[in-house]
Enzyme design. Structure first.
Site, PDB file in Angstrom:
ATOM      1  N   TYR A 351     -19.146 -27.876  61.169  1.00  0.00           N
ATOM      2  CA  TYR A 351     -20.836 -27.884  61.972  1.00  0.00           C
ATOM      3  C   TYR A 351     -21.260 -29.204  61.621  1.00  0.00           C
ATOM      4  O   TYR A 351     -21.104 -29.520  60.486  1.00  0.00           O
ATOM      5  CB  TYR A 351     -21.604 -26.887  61.438  1.00  0.00           C
ATOM      6  CG  TYR A 351     -21.063 -25.108  62.037  1.00  0.00           C
ATOM      7  CD1 TYR A 351     -19.991 -25.319  63.235  1.00  0.00           C
ATOM      8  CD2 TYR A 351     -21.609 -24.101  61.738  1.00  0.00           C
ATOM      9  CE1 TYR A 351     -19.585 -23.986  63.348  1.00  0.00           C
ATOM     10  CE2 TYR A 351     -21.318 -22.918  62.161  1.00  0.00           C
ATOM     11  CZ  TYR A 351     -20.297 -22.690  62.913  1.00  0.00           C
ATOM     12  OH  TYR A 351     -19.772 -21.544  63.564  1.00  0.00           O
ATOM     13  N   GLU A 426     -38.579  -5.093  58.994  1.00  0.00           N
ATOM     14  CA  GLU A 426     -38.495  -4.779  60.505  1.00  0.00           C
ATOM     15  C   GLU A 426     -39.798  -5.598  60.927  1.00  0.00           C
ATOM     16  O   GLU A 426     -39.722  -5.632  62.239  1.00  0.00           O
ATOM     17  CB  GLU A 426     -38.328  -3.611  60.692  1.00  0.00           C
ATOM     18  CG  GLU A 426     -36.692  -3.171  60.183  1.00  0.00           C
ATOM     19  CD  GLU A 426     -36.410  -1.790  60.821  1.00  0.00           C
ATOM     20  OE1 GLU A 426     -35.259  -1.548  60.974  1.00  0.00           O
ATOM     21  OE2 GLU A 426     -37.246  -0.876  60.649  1.00  0.00           O
TER      22      GLU A 426
END
Length: 449
Positions: A351, A426
């Site tokens: 990458y 969350e």
């Protein structure tokens, strides 16, 4: 910001944690264009109304994780949702990827948003009702599977953004292109996948985006923190192998052969000399690490060969190519000096560094400061790798990190991404939905000024 930079696992570890910085944006941001301001109440209301839905999506995906190029269930869930919202959906891009387009009711630029979908071959050790018990075959082996890097959250966030933007389609001054990407964590045996394959299969065609935005959840920051910086934000990620050839002989008479262990040891030191004496460290840092060294089978036999492998991390493409070149020359010449030979091989699936376009970053930084509940901060670059880099090479890009450790907990002690104990607050999902939504409408509105 409250967290230190975490050390990352080799090659494909896709996330960095946040570094402390005094450059927190505290002054009020400049006013947004009127066209964007008119949409802010809709973003706030719509994102809050679907928050539980986003959480439910995340839990469902977390309980059913899929490895790179195996994300069939996840992709089907995404595609069905986007079709219901009125997106034009293309499936099967780069094996399991989904590309979806929504044309707004007003003319304007094309904004691409990306979420990666794949999980990791990790056995979950988090005690939650939706913990993964999944298994799959990876590189010929039966393995446990877990979303240990937050990609389940990325998918759920972008599904939420899709719903938010679709709800204001008629007032949207531009076009949205969503990229649900497979195989960010790389594939076995150096196979090319992920963002590069999506681009080669036309993910940025008809229409081509003007910009691309992406985010990554990280336990290295507390919920609400949004980390960004201009220029390199993640490093290149390249895996290499070195084969050193000698000539076998008895350990009692090394002059009768060529010792590849001695040559390989000298090559390791030679590599570090590249880092310490041949690279301009005032320009950008780099990391060259040998992670494996294997040779021989018996204490008194000098073997025929030695094998090594490792990782190279850089932030500048010219420096990356220079170090690769010098590694090959250094290994070969050291081996020749002792009568042997050596070859350095870099895997083709490396990458590039993820580089945030400086002009785009400066332009969009005020947008991050307008996100309800967000605390944007300028962060230091990290040594993790991210294949968002290739999207950001194709068009100007901005990649940000969203804290996912609950408020009040010390993020420097949180389990890092890729850990079997990685835990996501969350509440960070709502921050993610609002961040990408604000970036999208602000960019569109500014382009139309």
């Amino acid at each position: 910001m409250h967290a230190r930079l975490r050390p990352l696992l080799p090659v494909s570890f896709a996330v960095l944690a946040f570094c402390a910085s005094a450059q927190t944006a505290s002054a009020p941001p400049p006013p947004a264009p009127a066209a964007a301001q008119a949409l802010y109440p809709l973003i706030a209301q719509s994102s809050k109304s679907i928050e539980q839905k986003v959480i439910d999506w995340r839990r469902d995906i977390h309980q059913h994780p899929e490895l790179g190029n195996q994300e069939k269930r996840t992709a089907a869930l995404v595609a069905a949702h986007l079709k219901k919202l009125g997106f034009e959906v293309r499936e099967g891009v780069a094996v399991t990827g989904v590309v979806a387009t929504l044309k707004g009711g007003k003319p304007g630029p094309v904004v691409a948003l990306r979420a990666d979908m794949d999980a990791l071959p990790v056995k979950e050790q988090v005690d939650v009702p939706f913990a993964s018990k999944a298994r799959a075959v990876w590189d010929g082996k039966d393995v446990d599977v877990m979303h240990a890097c937050g990609h389940d959250g990325h998918v759920a966030i972008l599904m939420g953004v899709a719903e938010v933007l679709a709800s204001m389609k008629d007032r949207l001054p531009g076009t949205v292109k969503l990229l649900f990407q497979p195989a960010e964590e790389k594939l076995p045996n150096g196979e090319i996948g992920g963002s590069r394959r999506m681009l080669s299969e036309g993910a940025f065609d008809a229409p081509k985006p003007d910009v691309v935005f992406g985010l990554h959840l990280s336990s290295g920051g507390n919920t609400g923190m949004v980390g960004y910086k201009a220029g390199p934000i993640t490093a290149s990620s390249d895996a290499f192998k070195v084969d050193v050839k000698g000539r076998q002989t008895h350990g009692s008479q090394p002059w009768s052969g060529v010792d590849p262990i001695v040559l390989a040891s000298q090559i390791v030191l030679g590599f570090q000399t590249i880092e310490s004496r041949q690279v301009n460290v005032t320009k950008e840092p780099s990391v060259l690490s040998v992670g494996t060294f294997n040779a021989g089978s018996r204490y008194n036999i000098i073997p025929d060969e030695a094998k090594m492998s490792g990782t190279l991390r850089t932030y500048d493409e010219n420096m990356r190519q220079f170090i690769m070149k010098r590694m090959g020359e250094t290994a070969s010449l050291i081996a020749q000096s002792g009568g042997g030979s050596a070859h350095v091989h870099f895997e083709a699936d490396g990458y590039a560094a993820t580089v945030n376009d400086p002009a785009l970053t400066e332009k969009m930084a005020p947008s991050l400061r307008r996100v309800p509940g967000a605390r944007p901060e300028i962060v230091q670059k990290g040594t993790g790798g991210e294949d968002f880099s290739f999207f950001a090479q194709a068009v100007p890009g901005l990649f940000v990190f969203v804290g996912a450790t609950p408020p009040g907990q010390d993020a420097t002690k949180a389990e890092p991404n890729h850990s079997p104990r990685f835990f996501m607050d969350e509440a960070s999902l709502l921050i993610g939905v609002r961040t990408l939504s604000h970036l999208t409408v602000d960019y569109m509105a500014m382009a139309g000024k």
